[in-house]
Each structure stands twice: as structure tokens, then as C-alpha cells.
Write a protein that holds these residues in place. Structure first.
Motif, PDB file in Angstrom:
ATOM      1  N   UNK A 589       0.832  -1.205   0.000  1.00 12.40           N
ATOM      2  CA  UNK A 589       0.000   0.000   0.000  1.00 12.40           C
ATOM      3  C   UNK A 589       0.868   1.257   0.000  1.00 12.40           C
ATOM      4  N   UNK A 590       1.910   1.254   0.819  1.00  9.91           N
ATOM      5  CA  UNK A 590       2.823   2.395   0.875  1.00  9.91           C
ATOM      6  C   UNK A 590       3.533   2.607  -0.450  1.00  9.91           C
ATOM      7  N   UNK A 591       4.002   1.514  -1.080  1.00 14.71           N
ATOM      8  CA  UNK A 591       4.698   1.633  -2.364  1.00 14.71           C
ATOM      9  C   UNK A 591       3.756   2.125  -3.460  1.00 14.71           C
ATOM     10  N   UNK A 592       2.531   1.676  -3.451  1.00 16.92           N
ATOM     11  CA  UNK A 592       1.582   2.121  -4.485  1.00 16.92           C
ATOM     12  C   UNK A 592       1.265   3.604  -4.332  1.00 16.92           C
ATOM     13  N   UNK A 593       1.102   4.080  -3.098  1.00 20.96           N
ATOM     14  CA  UNK A 593       0.842   5.506  -2.901  1.00 20.96           C
ATOM     15  C   UNK A 593       2.067   6.349  -3.250  1.00 20.96           C
ATOM     16  N   UNK A 594       3.272   5.770  -3.135  1.00 19.34           N
ATOM     17  CA  UNK A 594       4.503   6.473  -3.511  1.00 19.34           C
ATOM     18  C   UNK A 594       4.893   6.267  -4.953  1.00 19.34           C
ATOM     19  N   UNK A 595       3.989   5.702  -5.780  1.00 23.01           N
ATOM     20  CA  UNK A 595       4.230   5.447  -7.211  1.00 23.01           C
ATOM     21  C   UNK A 595       5.420   4.517  -7.444  1.00 23.01           C
ATOM     22  N   UNK A 596       5.719   3.664  -6.520  1.00 18.22           N
ATOM     23  CA  UNK A 596       6.769   2.654  -6.682  1.00 18.22           C
ATOM     24  C   UNK A 596       6.111   1.327  -7.089  1.00 18.22           C
ATOM     25  N   UNK A 597       5.467   1.352  -8.253  1.00 19.63           N
ATOM     26  CA  UNK A 597       4.702   0.177  -8.669  1.00 19.63           C
ATOM     27  C   UNK A 597       5.603  -0.976  -9.058  1.00 19.63           C
ATOM     28  N   UNK A 598       6.714  -0.691  -9.668  1.00 18.66           N
ATOM     29  CA  UNK A 598       7.625  -1.772 -10.066  1.00 18.66           C
ATOM     30  C   UNK A 598       8.170  -2.492  -8.843  1.00 18.66           C
ATOM     31  N   UNK A 599       8.515  -1.708  -7.802  1.00 23.49           N
ATOM     32  CA  UNK A 599       9.030  -2.320  -6.572  1.00 23.49           C
ATOM     33  C   UNK A 599       7.959  -3.191  -5.918  1.00 23.49           C
ATOM     34  N   UNK A 600       6.723  -2.688  -5.902  1.00 26.36           N
ATOM     35  CA  UNK A 600       5.630  -3.462  -5.309  1.00 26.36           C
ATOM     36  C   UNK A 600       5.378  -4.742  -6.084  1.00 26.36           C
ATOM     37  N   UNK A 601       5.453  -4.671  -7.443  1.00 32.22           N
ATOM     38  CA  UNK A 601       5.211  -5.872  -8.256  1.00 32.22           C
ATOM     39  C   UNK A 601       6.324  -6.891  -8.066  1.00 32.22           C
ATOM     40  N   UNK A 602       7.564  -6.414  -8.009  1.00 32.57           N
ATOM     41  CA  UNK A 602       8.687  -7.339  -7.789  1.00 32.57           C
ATOM     42  C   UNK A 602       8.570  -8.028  -6.436  1.00 32.57           C
ATOM     43  N   UNK A 603       8.156  -7.268  -5.409  1.00 34.42           N
ATOM     44  CA  UNK A 603       7.988  -7.868  -4.080  1.00 34.42           C
ATOM     45  C   UNK A 603       6.935  -8.965  -4.115  1.00 34.42           C
ATOM     46  N   UNK A 604       5.840  -8.701  -4.794  1.00 33.82           N
ATOM     47  CA  UNK A 604       4.769  -9.704  -4.871  1.00 33.82           C
ATOM     48  C   UNK A 604       5.236 -10.945  -5.620  1.00 33.82           C
ATOM     49  N   UNK A 605       5.904 -10.750  -6.741  1.00 31.92           N
ATOM     50  CA  UNK A 605       6.357 -11.888  -7.532  1.00 31.92           C
ATOM     51  C   UNK A 605       7.395 -12.717  -6.773  1.00 31.92           C
ATOM     52  N   UNK A 606       8.284 -12.033  -6.048  1.00 33.76           N
ATOM     53  CA  UNK A 606       9.289 -12.776  -5.269  1.00 33.76           C
ATOM     54  C   UNK A 606       8.632 -13.624  -4.184  1.00 33.76           C
ATOM     55  N   UNK A 607       7.652 -13.050  -3.498  1.00 32.23           N
ATOM     56  CA  UNK A 607       6.961 -13.806  -2.437  1.00 32.23           C
ATOM     57  C   UNK A 607       6.184 -14.984  -3.017  1.00 32.23           C
TER      58      UNK A 607
END
Length: 670
Positions: A589-607
Motif C-alpha cells: 500500500x505504501x509503495x503504491x501511494x509512492x508510485x513505486x509500482x515496479x518495486x511493489x510488483x517485484x515484491x509480490x512476484x518474489x513472495x
């Protein structure tokens, strides 16, 4: 012509005298025969039934009196007719037309009932009648007809009542009322007691007619008592609701006009009947009457209170304050039967009226305290066993106390639990903590209950922490007071990680970043190690802070919060704390509000690709990331994230499709 008229006059006088002597002899003979019949009938029935014999004698006596009175009236009229000087006047007094002998057949006693010789003149030469005679003759015949109808109706009604034919009796009574015919009071009274068993509304109409009768001036308390008892037979399947309500209100108005001693006799019966009848709309009248008896200090006998308790129903709790009835019965020293008292408590479900539950539980505690303590408890084991409330019921009562925030009721539940020898359950601990937390003055007890729950071996769940934090988060000073209780008080039993997590959750929901970090530092200072919930609350407050300041143009705020999140991840890795699903969701949620969508997607894919980490990616996390990509036009990535949810989410599919159509439309315009 004069000789003919004189002859006719003498013949008529002769016939009237013979009729007079014949009637006198018939009256004497009838009286003797009736007396003989009464005597013979009484002798035959004496050996069978004395009560039946008495009724038969009354019946014969009434018939004899009626016969004598009728004969006496007729003879008086006949004597007056014979003593008059004019034959025409005699006929008028007897109610006969003056030309009754014209062209009529006279049957004399000598011809044994056969048609005799016609005596008279031609009809065209008959005597003229005056208008006054005609009017008086019509009035007499009308009165005689009315009296005949009244007597016949009374006879039919008496027969129907004697045969206990309720339907026919009610029909005849209604017919008499419509025709304004007078019925004997005794017959109306018998009809009332017959009808009141099955039709109280019709019985009330009978009673009103009885009191309006000119021969009955006093109110019959027995009839009202019978009517109050018959209210219990009211059935919504038989009467319309409006008719039943009107009947009860009319009855209450009648009782209101009575003396206090009469009310004291009738109100207890009426209250019991109102509680036992089947209409829900009429039952609450009993509550009003019960309060009236209390306010006027009317006597409440133990037997009557026990009747009320036995009438308790789950869906009829508005009829009476059964908790007060139970308390009054126990206070009088008459413990109710267990099969009566325990269902009274069960019928109070869902136990949201905490005042009632406090009275009921205190009454049961008084009941247990009334047992002889000097006697060996094993001898009273059966008594204790019968008056026991099951532990699940106590848990449900504690739930009601938690919903209403009533710590007094919770304390009574624990006292009953200890009296009955039960062990506390996890559910009971949770309700106790929430009930204390809802009261500002009982916050210390809430923290003590959390510590006691942990010592009892139960886990303080995140849901419980959230429930307590929602109870204290509304006022900042309340949260600050809670934090000071934990840090400045000398009560070591309050110091536990879960209590600090409650304070952190309250600050996090308010979006106070500095306060959350201060609590986190305090946890480390007292040699406690933050757990998954502690880090999840710390990550949550960073996202709440960004959401609250999203209108701000300060770009550095986003970087500051993301850096703080990175330090939290480093601390978790250093302390060996595995991230929870709530922590990952708050971080995404924090990454999406900070426009860090690539970081959020990579975190999800890694998990998702790591064994054992798939459970930390919830559908909420995938939903938030997919919507964020759809907002910026990354439809392929959004659809890919939506496809990885554990179940199909239709609303997510519709939103992605809607955003895609909008982007295509805007692209075609450009």
C-alpha cells in the motif's frame, strides 16, 4: 230487531259467565296437578341426584307461578267485563272487537267442540266501530305480540344456555340486543359464565348488558374476575388484532374506575392472563399493570410470582420484567424451581439489556448464597447442579456486556463463574478485555485482563488488539493516558508486549507516525522484542500518514516514509521476525501511494515464487496492486495480478475492464 239484539246480548253474557266458572275450576285443577307433578318428580329424582332434584323443583315452581299469574290477570279482566253495564264496553275491556259475534261460529259445551249453529245477522248489517276503539285494539295487540316475542326469546335463550350451546346462545343474545328486547339478569349472568370460557370478547358484551339492566346496579366482581382469567384464551387466529386491543383497553378502563381493593383482586389474574395469551401486541399491557402494582405497593404473593416466571418466553420479553420477578421471588425466601428460573435467564438472549442481566445474575448469586454453608457441600451438590448456568450462556452474557461496554455485568459473570467452579475460556477473556476498554475509568482493568489472559496460556490475537484499540483511539488524550499507564505506573503485571501493541495500533489508526516510533523504541528499552503485529502497525502508520497528506506537494515526504519502511525491513531481518500478511499488505500500500509500482510488483512476484512465502500475499494485496497498475494504464500487468488471486474477484475484473475501455476511448480521441 230490538229482541234480536237483546237475545244476542244475553247469550254473550251467558257464555262469558260459563267461561269464568270454567277458568276458575281449571286454575284450581292445574295448581293441584302441577303440585302433584312436582311432588312425584321430586320423589323420582331424590334417589338420583339431590342437586338435580333442587333444580327440577325450582323449574316446576317457576312454571306454576307463571301459570297462576296469567290466569289471575285474565280472570280479573273477565270479572271487570261482567260487572260493566254495557256489553260493548265489556268487549272493549277484554280486548275483543265489538262485532266479534257477527257471522262467527259459536261452539257451545253441549256440542263437544263441533261446529254449532250460527247466530247473528247479515254482515252488511253489522255494528259500526269507532276510530278510538280500533286504535286501542291495535295497541293492545301490539303489546301482546311484543310480550310474546320476548317470552319466546327468553325461553329459547334459556334452553340454549342450559344445553351449553355457545354459538346459538350468542346468536340469540345478539338478536335480542338488536331488537332492544329485555333479557332477565339471571339468564344474562348464566350466558356470561358459559361464553367466557371460549369467547371473552362476547362475554364482555354480555357483562356490559348485564350492568345496564335496570335491576342490576352494583358491579359484579365475580364476573370481572372470570373475564380477567378468560383473557388468556385470546388467540390471533380467532380474533383480529384491532378487536383484541380494543377489548383489553375497554377492560382496563373499567378496572381504572374501580376501588383499590377491587384492583388488588383483579390485576394479578389479568397480568397472568395477558402473559399467557398468544398475541404479541397485547402482552406489553401486562408490563404496565405490573409497574402499577409496584408503584401502589400491592401485595405480590410468591405463588403468583412463580406463575409469572413459568410463563416466560423467548419472544415475549417485553411482556414483563422477568428479571425483577425472579429477584422479588428469591428475596421473599421462596427459591423457584430450577426448571423455571434457569429458562428465564436463557430467554433473555441476546443479553444486550445489561441492566436486566445484572439483576438476574445477582438474584442467582443471592440464591446460591442462601444455601446453608455450614452443611457439607457434597450434600448440596444436587441443588447446586440444578441451579447451574452453563458456561456457554455465561460467554454469551459476557458478549452482550462487551457490546454495551458494561464492566459491572462482566464482574458479575466472573463471580458466577467462580461460584459455579468453571474455568475461564478464551472467549470470556476477550469479552472482558473489550468491556473494560470501552470504559475510560476501567482501562487499567483491561490491561490487567490482557496480562491475565496471556498468563492463562491463551494467545492475544491481532483481532482482539484491534478491538481494544478501536475502543480507545477516538480521543488522542485517551491513547496517551493508556501509554502513560504502561510506562509510569509501578504495576509490573501490566507490562507485556500485547498492551504496548494496543497503544501502537491506536496511534497507527490515527496516523501518528512519531508516536508509533516512540512506542516501538519504548518496547526495546524495556527489553521486549517487537513481534509481527508490532512491525505491521509501524508499517501501517507510514501508509496512513501518506494518505492523510496526499494533497501536499512535498515530494520528500514520500521518500522519508519509504526510507523508514526500509529500516523496518532491516530491523525485522536483523531480529529474525518473519513478515506477516498484514505487514506485506501495508508495505505494498505504501509503495503504491509512492508510485513505486515496479518495486511493489517485484515484491509480490518474489513472495509468490518463494516457498513458504505464498501465504503472506493475500487477495487484498493483489487487488491493491492490480488497481494501481490499471490506473496508470498497465492493463497486462493488472490482468496478470488479478489472475493470481486465490479465487475469482468479479469486482476486480469489472474495474480493470472499465478502466481499459476508458483508456482506449481517450486514446482514440487523441
Amino acid at each position: 230487531m230490538f229482541r234480536i239484539a237483546e237475545f244476542l246480548r244475553r247469550e254473550k253474557l251467558s257464555l262469558l259467565r260459563r267461561l269464568q266458572s270454567s277458568l276458575k275450576s281449571s286454575v284450581t285443577t292445574s295448581s293441584l296437578s302441577v303440585s302433584r307433578e312436582n311432588r312425584i318428580g321430586s320423589e323420582r329424582l331424590a334417589s338420583l341426584d339431590p342437586f338435580r332434584t333442587h333444580r327440577r323443583e325450582q323449574k316446576f315452581a317457576a312454571r306454576d307461578n307463571d301459570h297462576r299469574e296469567a290466569m289471575k290477570v285474565f280472570l280479573d279482566s273477565l270479572n271487570a267485563a261482567l260487572s260493566s253495564s254495557s256489553l260493548q264496553q265489556s268487549e272493549i275491556e277484554l280486548g275483543l272487537p265489538t262485532n266479534s259475534l257477527v257471522a262467527e261460529t259459536i261452539r257451545t259445551p253441549m256440542n263437544n267442540g263441533k261446529e254449532g249453529k250460527k247466530i247473528g245477522i247479515h254482515p252488511n248489517e253489522s255494528f259500526d266501530q269507532t276510530p278510538e276503539v280500533e286504535e286501542r285494539t291495535g295497541s293492545n295487540s301490539k303489546i301482546a305480540s311484543q310480550n310474546k316475542n320476548v317470552n319466546r326469546l327468553n325461553l329459547l335463550l334459556s334452553r340454549a344456555v342450559r344445553r351449553k350451546n355457545v354459538q346459538k346462545s350468542v346468536t340469540l343474545f345478539e338478536q335480542a340486543v338488536e331488537n332492544d328486547q329485555l333479557i332477565e339478569p339471571g339468564l344474562v349472568s348464566k350466558l356470561f359464565f358459559l361464553v367466557s370460557k371460549s369467547d371473552p370478547i362476547a362475554a364482555y358484551e354480555n357483562m356490559r348488558y348485564y350492568h345496564l339492566h335496570p335491576d342490576t346496579s352494583e358491579t359484579s366482581i365475580d364476573m370481572y374476575r372470570r373475564l380477567c382469567n378468560s383473557v388468556a384464551s385470546l388467540d390471533p387466529r380467532q380474533y383480529p388484532q384491532r378487536k383484541m386491543v380494543h377489548f383489553v383497553e375497554c377492560l382496563l378502563r373499567d378496572l381504572e374506575e374501580m376501588e383499590n381493593d377491587q384492583k388488588a383482586q383483579l390485576l394479578p389474574n389479568l397480568i397472568v392472563s395477558l402473559v399467557r395469551q398468544r398475541s404479541v401486541s397485547i402482552g406489553p399491557y401486562a408490563n404496565t399493570l405490573y409497574d402499577y402494582m409496584i408503584s401502589n405497593e400491592m401485595e405480590m404473593t410468591p405463588g403468583w410470582l412463580n406463575k409469572l416466571l413459568s410463563s416466560s418466553k423467548y419472544n415475549r420479553q417485553e411482556d414483563l420484567p422477568f428479571h425483577d420477578v425472579l429477584a422479588r421471588l428469591i428475596s421473599k425466601g421462596f427459591p423457584p424451581h430450577p426448571l423455571t428460573s434457569i429458562p428465564v435467564v436463557h430467554n433473555m438472549f441476546p443479553y444486550t439489556d445489561t441492566q436486566q442481566m445484572r439483576v438476574a445474575l445477582q438474584a442467582l448469586l443471592d440464591l446460591h448464597a442462601s444455601f446453608d454453608e455450614d452443611v457439607d457441600p457434597s450434600s448440596n451438590a444436587a441443588m447446586y447442579e440444578h441451579y447451574k448456568i452453563d458456561r456457554s450462556t455465561l460467554e454469551m452474557i459476557s458478549t452482550g456486556a462487551a457490546q454495551k461496554g458494561d464492566p459491572e455485568l462482566i464482574m458479575l459473570v466472573w463471580e458466577v463463574l467462580e461460584t459455579l467452579g468453571y474455568n475461564p475460556t478464551e472467549h470470556l477473556f476477550e469479552n472482558t478485555i473489550v468491556a473494560f476498554a470501552c470504559n475510560e475509568s476501567a482501562l487499567v482493568d483491561a490491561f490487567a485482563a490482557v496480562s491475565a489472559m496471556k498468563e492463562a496460556g491463551f494467545e492475544v490475537s491481532r483481532a482482539l488488539i484491534r478491538s481494544v484499540s478501536r475502543a480507545i483511539r477516538s480521543k488522542r488524550w485517551h491513547v496517551t493516558n493508556a501509554f502513560e499507564l504502561l510506562t509510569e505506573s509501578n504495576q509490573e503485571d501490566l507490562i507485556c508486549l500485547e498492551n504496548f501493541n494496543i497503544v501502537m495500533s491506536s496511534y497507527a489508526e490515527r496516523g501518528d507516525v512519531n508516536d508509533v516510533l516512540r512506542v516501538m523504541q519504548t518496547i526495546r528499552d524495556i527489553d521486549l522484542q517487537p513481534n509481527q503485529d508490532s512491525y505491521a502497525f509501524a508499517m501501517e502508520v507510514l501508509g496512513k500518514d501518506l494518505h492523510r497528506r496526499k494533497s501536499s506537494k512535498d515530494k520528500s515526504l514520500v521518500h522519508k516514509n519509504i526510507e523508514k519502511a526500509s529500516s523496518l525491513l532491516a530491523s525485522m531481518e536483523e531480529e529474525g521476525v518473519q513478515p506477516s500478511a498484514d505487514f506485506v499488505r501495508n508495505y505494498v500500500e505504501l509503495l503504491c501511494m509512492g508510485n513505486e509500482l515496479n518495486t511493489a510488483t517485484e515484491l509480490i512476484q518474489d513472495c509468490l515464487a518463494t516457498d513458504g512465502m505464498r501465504s503472506v500475499i493475500s487477495n487484498k494485496t493483489l487487488y491493491r496492486a492490480a488497481i494501481a497498475h490499471a490506473d496508470v494504464g498497465n492493463m497486462d500487468i493488472a490482468k496478470g495480478l488479478a489472475a493470481q488471486t486465490s479465487e475469482l474477484i468479479p469486482v476486480l475484473i469489472r474495474k480493470i475492464k472499465s478502466k481499459e475501455q476508458r483508456f482506449l476511448h481517450l486514446k482514440s480521441i487523441r
